[in-house]
Design an enzyme around this catalytic site. Structure first.
Site, PDB file in Angstrom:
ATOM      1  N   GLY A   8       0.701  -1.195  -0.028  1.00 24.05           N
ATOM      2  CA  GLY A   8      -0.150   0.022  -0.158  1.00 24.05           C
ATOM      3  C   GLY A   8       0.969   1.208   0.078  1.00 24.05           C
ATOM      4  N   SER A   9       2.192   1.041  -0.240  1.00 23.46           N
ATOM      5  CA  SER A   9       3.014   2.385  -0.299  1.00 23.46           C
ATOM      6  C   SER A   9       2.528   3.398  -1.367  1.00 23.46           C
ATOM      7  CB  SER A   9       4.203   2.326  -0.134  1.00 23.46           C
ATOM      8  OG  SER A   9       4.710   1.736  -1.700  1.00 23.46           O
ATOM      9  N   ASN A  10       2.018   2.904  -2.607  1.00 29.00           N
ATOM     10  CA  ASN A  10       1.364   3.792  -3.652  1.00 29.00           C
ATOM     11  C   ASN A  10       0.176   4.354  -3.172  1.00 29.00           C
ATOM     12  OD1 ASN A  10       3.349   3.964  -6.166  1.00 29.00           O
ATOM     13  ND2 ASN A  10       3.312   1.763  -5.546  1.00 29.00           N
ATOM     14  N   LEU A  83      -7.499  -8.811 -13.159  1.00 29.40           N
ATOM     15  CA  LEU A  83      -8.337  -7.998 -14.107  1.00 29.40           C
ATOM     16  C   LEU A  83      -9.643  -7.297 -13.787  1.00 29.40           C
ATOM     17  CD1 LEU A  83      -7.316 -10.257 -17.455  1.00 29.40           C
ATOM     18  CD2 LEU A  83      -6.396  -7.968 -16.881  1.00 29.40           C
ATOM     19  N   ASN A  98      -3.390   2.322 -13.759  1.00 27.95           N
ATOM     20  CA  ASN A  98      -2.482   1.287 -12.857  1.00 27.95           C
ATOM     21  C   ASN A  98      -0.924   1.864 -12.908  1.00 27.95           C
ATOM     22  OD1 ASN A  98      -1.778  -1.212 -11.735  1.00 27.95           O
ATOM     23  ND2 ASN A  98      -0.860  -1.974 -13.845  1.00 27.95           N
ATOM     24  N   HIS A 100       3.032   0.609 -13.010  1.00 27.26           N
ATOM     25  CA  HIS A 100       3.777  -0.717 -13.372  1.00 27.26           C
ATOM     26  C   HIS A 100       5.242  -0.370 -13.034  1.00 27.26           C
ATOM     27  CE1 HIS A 100       4.806  -4.451 -15.141  1.00 27.26           C
ATOM     28  NE2 HIS A 100       5.758  -3.882 -15.975  1.00 27.26           N
ATOM     29  N   ASP A 141      -1.291  -3.932 -18.713  1.00 26.78           N
ATOM     30  CA  ASP A 141      -0.066  -3.409 -19.189  1.00 26.78           C
ATOM     31  C   ASP A 141      -0.125  -2.830 -20.575  1.00 26.78           C
ATOM     32  OD1 ASP A 141       0.768  -3.727 -16.748  1.00 26.78           O
ATOM     33  OD2 ASP A 141       2.261  -5.492 -17.385  1.00 26.78           O
ATOM     34  N   GLU A 170       7.793   5.689  -8.059  1.00 25.93           N
ATOM     35  CA  GLU A 170       6.437   5.299  -8.280  1.00 25.93           C
ATOM     36  C   GLU A 170       5.627   6.484  -7.351  1.00 25.93           C
ATOM     37  OE1 GLU A 170       5.039   1.294  -7.877  1.00 25.93           O
ATOM     38  OE2 GLU A 170       7.119   0.505  -8.450  1.00 25.93           O
TER      39      GLU A 170
HETATM   40  C1  GRF Z   1       4.443  -1.343  -7.102  1.00 22.06           C
HETATM   41  O1  GRF Z   1       5.833  -1.821  -7.483  1.00 22.06           O
HETATM   42  C2  GRF Z   1       3.637  -1.123  -8.515  1.00 22.06           C
HETATM   43  O2  GRF Z   1       4.271  -0.807  -9.437  1.00 22.06           O
HETATM   44  C3  GRF Z   1       3.211  -2.590  -8.624  1.00 22.06           C
HETATM   45  O3  GRF Z   1       2.655  -3.383  -7.450  1.00 22.06           O
HETATM   46  C4  GRF Z   1       3.656  -2.668  -6.436  1.00 22.06           C
HETATM   47  C5  GRF Z   1       2.714  -2.275  -5.401  1.00 22.06           C
HETATM   48  O4  GRF Z   1       3.449  -1.703  -4.168  1.00 22.06           O
HETATM   49  N1  GRF Z   1       1.878  -2.606  -9.561  1.00 22.06           N
HETATM   50  P1  GRF Z   1       2.712  -0.926  -2.940  1.00 22.06           P
HETATM   51  O5  GRF Z   1       1.686  -1.963  -2.440  1.00 22.06           O
HETATM   52  O6  GRF Z   1       1.943   0.255  -3.481  1.00 22.06           O
HETATM   53  O7  GRF Z   1       3.618  -0.522  -1.978  1.00 22.06           O
END
Ligand code: GRF
Length: 184
Positions: A8-10, A83, A98, A100, A141, A170
């Site tokens: 969940g860091s993003n 998906l 999304n 990547h 993707d 990211e």
């Molecule tokens: C990230 O590296 C993202 O690019 C990929 O999954 C990972 C999720 O990381 N799709 P986080 O849970 O957001 O830390």
């Protein structure tokens, strides 16, 4: 929407950007496919509503209902491994994003997730990697690219060191991409 194993860091980077960097959006709901998703606790700690929708026959309907009930206007996938149904994609044209952890169109597609991506980048001898925020189409993707951030690949990189460098990008790229989509 986050994955079962997603840290969940993003997601957190987006929540923080929406609160402190004037992103013209707020995170109203985090959906995960399983209770055990670490991101759910992070969302709750940050006062964001969560929902768990496990895989099953009524999956698409339940996700659709949760989105509707919460007035969701944009869906950000972050570590989400499934998906999305065609029905949901059609209800949210150009509003499903999304991220990547590589510079698409290279190193994307089936099997390209987590450490597999960074291993492939290193095996190919790339001097540069990064991340891509893209629209989600029916093929993973393959939706149009919204935004990319780049970083170097260093000679002594392991998949882990490269992943950490890419992850920093990211966390900047996702809020930037959301801003771009909202101001387009
Ligand atoms: C990230 O590296 C993202 O690019 C990929 O999954 C990972 C999720 O990381 N799709 P986080 O849970 O957001 O830390």
């Amino acid at each position: 929407m986050v994955g079962t194993k997603g840290r969940g860091s993003n997601m957190l980077a987006i929540i923080e950007a929406s609160r402190s960097e004037g992103l013209p959006a707020s995170v109203e709901l985090v959906i995960a496919p399983g209770e055990q998703a670490p991101a759910l606790a992070v969302a709750a700690e940050n006062g964001v509503k969560t929902a768990v929708v496990p895989a099953g026959d009524s999956y698409a309907d339940e996700v659709g209902q949760a989105l509707k009930d919460n007035g969701i206007e944009m869906i950000c996938l972050a570590g989400y491994m499934r998906l999305l149904s065609l029905e949901i994609l059609q209800k949210y044209p150009n509003r499903v994003l999304n991220i990547h952890p590589a510079l698409l169109p290279k190193f994307g597609g089936k099997g390209m997730y987590g450490h597999h991506v960074h291993e492939a980048v290193l095996a190919a001898g790339e001097q540069e990697s990064g991340c891509t925020v893209h629209y989600v189409s029916e093929q993973y993707d393959e939706g149009a690219i919204i935004h990319q951030r780049r970083c170097p690949v260093l000679p002594d990189d392991t998949p882990e060191t490269l992943a950490a460098r890419v992850l920093k990008e990211e966390h900047l790229a996702y809020p930037e991409a959301i801003r771009m989509v909202l101001s387009a």
